[in-house]
Design an enzyme around this catalytic site. Structure first.
Site, PDB file in Angstrom:
ATOM      1  N   LYS A  51     -11.353   7.312  10.692  1.00 45.86           N
ATOM      2  CA  LYS A  51     -11.236   5.912  11.134  1.00 45.86           C
ATOM      3  C   LYS A  51     -11.627   5.777  12.615  1.00 45.86           C
ATOM      4  O   LYS A  51     -12.349   4.861  12.986  1.00 45.86           O
ATOM      5  CB  LYS A  51      -9.802   5.405  10.896  1.00 45.86           C
ATOM      6  CG  LYS A  51      -9.479   5.225   9.413  1.00 45.86           C
ATOM      7  CD  LYS A  51      -8.011   4.938   9.145  1.00 45.86           C
ATOM      8  CE  LYS A  51      -7.745   4.925   7.632  1.00 45.86           C
ATOM      9  NZ  LYS A  51      -6.338   4.700   7.278  1.00 45.86           N
ATOM     10  N   GLN A  95      -0.536   5.182   9.885  1.00 49.12           N
ATOM     11  CA  GLN A  95      -1.014   5.943   8.726  1.00 49.12           C
ATOM     12  C   GLN A  95       0.168   6.354   7.836  1.00 49.12           C
ATOM     13  O   GLN A  95       1.177   6.859   8.323  1.00 49.12           O
ATOM     14  CB  GLN A  95      -1.808   7.179   9.192  1.00 49.12           C
ATOM     15  CG  GLN A  95      -2.487   7.964   8.086  1.00 49.12           C
ATOM     16  CD  GLN A  95      -3.611   7.197   7.382  1.00 49.12           C
ATOM     17  OE1 GLN A  95      -4.207   6.286   7.937  1.00 49.12           O
ATOM     18  NE2 GLN A  95      -3.888   7.554   6.141  1.00 49.12           N
ATOM     19  N   ASP A 118      -4.340  -3.410   8.206  1.00 55.08           N
ATOM     20  CA  ASP A 118      -4.198  -2.736   6.902  1.00 55.08           C
ATOM     21  C   ASP A 118      -3.836  -3.746   5.810  1.00 55.08           C
ATOM     22  O   ASP A 118      -3.958  -3.443   4.619  1.00 55.08           O
ATOM     23  CB  ASP A 118      -3.061  -1.699   6.977  1.00 55.08           C
ATOM     24  CG  ASP A 118      -3.581  -0.273   7.028  1.00 55.08           C
ATOM     25  OD1 ASP A 118      -4.712  -0.025   6.559  1.00 55.08           O
ATOM     26  OD2 ASP A 118      -2.840   0.596   7.530  1.00 55.08           O
TER      27      ASP A 118
HETATM   28  N1  GUN Z   1      -2.533   6.082   3.441  1.00 55.14           N
HETATM   29  C1  GUN Z   1      -3.359   6.053   2.379  1.00 55.14           C
HETATM   30  N2  GUN Z   1      -4.184   4.985   2.462  1.00 55.14           N
HETATM   31  C2  GUN Z   1      -3.867   4.337   3.596  1.00 55.14           C
HETATM   32  C3  GUN Z   1      -4.383   3.172   4.225  1.00 55.14           C
HETATM   33  O1  GUN Z   1      -5.296   2.479   3.748  1.00 55.14           O
HETATM   34  N3  GUN Z   1      -3.778   2.837   5.403  1.00 55.14           N
HETATM   35  C4  GUN Z   1      -2.756   3.546   5.936  1.00 55.14           C
HETATM   36  N4  GUN Z   1      -2.221   3.115   7.079  1.00 55.14           N
HETATM   37  N5  GUN Z   1      -2.266   4.639   5.370  1.00 55.14           N
HETATM   38  C5  GUN Z   1      -2.833   5.027   4.207  1.00 55.14           C
END
Ligand code: GUN
Length: 291
Positions: A51, A95, A118
């Protein structure tokens, strides 16, 4: 069978975003995404690094906040409060998964809905359910964009979603049932208590799989000509790889792909689209924040 190439599609989206960033820089400054990573889970580290790298690629500012696995819930809430109140940060993510001693629900609810790129906050999920403008959670949003860019016909089709998680299965089922394009499907959600899952998947024109079980969907479960979207991602040991593992999905690709009209590969399908969506959401947040 045609691949739904998330890698190429995500590259095209990133190119479009990078152009917009050039213009934004002239007026208000580059979008700024922050990511909080708690602990040292290798998969989470890989995702967060991807990311941050994607931010660099499109000209965003990024900040990675790393906290130890033993951080208290209070300390994490404090960090979230700081980011909520920092005008330099347009959007941020925490995350997941988080260590057991931290309440994910509490954390999700602490993120300001205006910075929740998100799309996990209950306010944003509620807006999604009502068809209001919001941050749509990155994976479902990325899948909708992939279906759109490949001109997949969805209206009136049977769509089966395997899995009902808050961040993927549930929003995906809402989006596919809405009066939109893509969308306008008759949606069935199957989950761990569904009796005879194959009897549903065999009727699916569009099968979206987010069940979190490696190779769960086999060839006999899929209708001829179906569109299959595989959200699963699992590391399996592979001595022939430098990393010692390879990535596979929830779908047995070799068995299922010959029956499909379209299918997403793993890797290179949904994963890159999730990142592209996160960037799109951050761009949207920046436009709102800087205006
Ligand atoms: N863990 C698995 N997928 C995601 C996501 O799209 N965002 C976040 N913050 N954690 C995740």
């Amino acid at each position: 069978m045609q691949l739904l190439d998330g890698k190429a599609t995500s590259a095209a989206i990133k190119e479009e975003i990078a152009q917009e960033v050039e213009e934004l820089k002239r007026v208000g400054g580059a979008p700024h995404l922050a990511a909080i990573l708690v602990g040292d889970d290798p998969a989470s580290q890989t995702y967060v690094n991807a990311k941050v790298k994607a931010c660099e690629k499109v000209g965003f500012e990024s900040t990675l906040v790393r906290l130890g696995a033993s951080v208290s819930e209070e300390e994490l809430l404090q960090k979230i409060d700081e980011l909520n109140n920092n005008p330099e940060i347009d959007g941020f993510i925490v995350q997941l998964p988080l260590p057991e001693h931290i309440d994910e629900k509490k954390i999700t609810e602490a993120v300001s809905p205006d910075k929740d790129v998100d799309g996990f906050h209950p306010v944003n999920v509620g807006k999604l359910a009502l068809g209001l403008n919001t941050f749509v959670s990155a994976t479902p949003n990325g899948i909708m964009e992939l279906l759109k860019r490949y001109h997949i016909e969805t209206e009136g089709k049977n769509c089966v979603v395997l899995g009902r998680s808050n961040i993927v299965g549930t929003p995906m089922s809402i989006l596919m049932s809405r009066k939109t394009s893509p969308g306008n499907c008759t949606v069935t959600v199957c989950h761990s208590r569904t009796n005879d899952i194959p009897s549903f998947t065999q009727q699916a024109d569009i099968l979206i799989v987010a069940i979190g079980k490696e190779g769960f969907v086999t060839g006999d479960m899929v209708k001829e000509g179906a569109v299959v979207v595989d959200i699963g991602i699992h590391r399996i040991p592979d001595d022939s790889k430098k990393s010692g593992f390879r990535l596979v999905g929830d779908v047995k690709f070799d068995e299922v792909s010959p029956k499909c009209s379209y299918i997403t590969p793993v890797p290179g399908g949904v994963g890159p689209m999730t990142i592209a969506s996160l960037l799109s959401n951050t761009l949207k947040a920046a436009k709102l924040n800087k205006n």
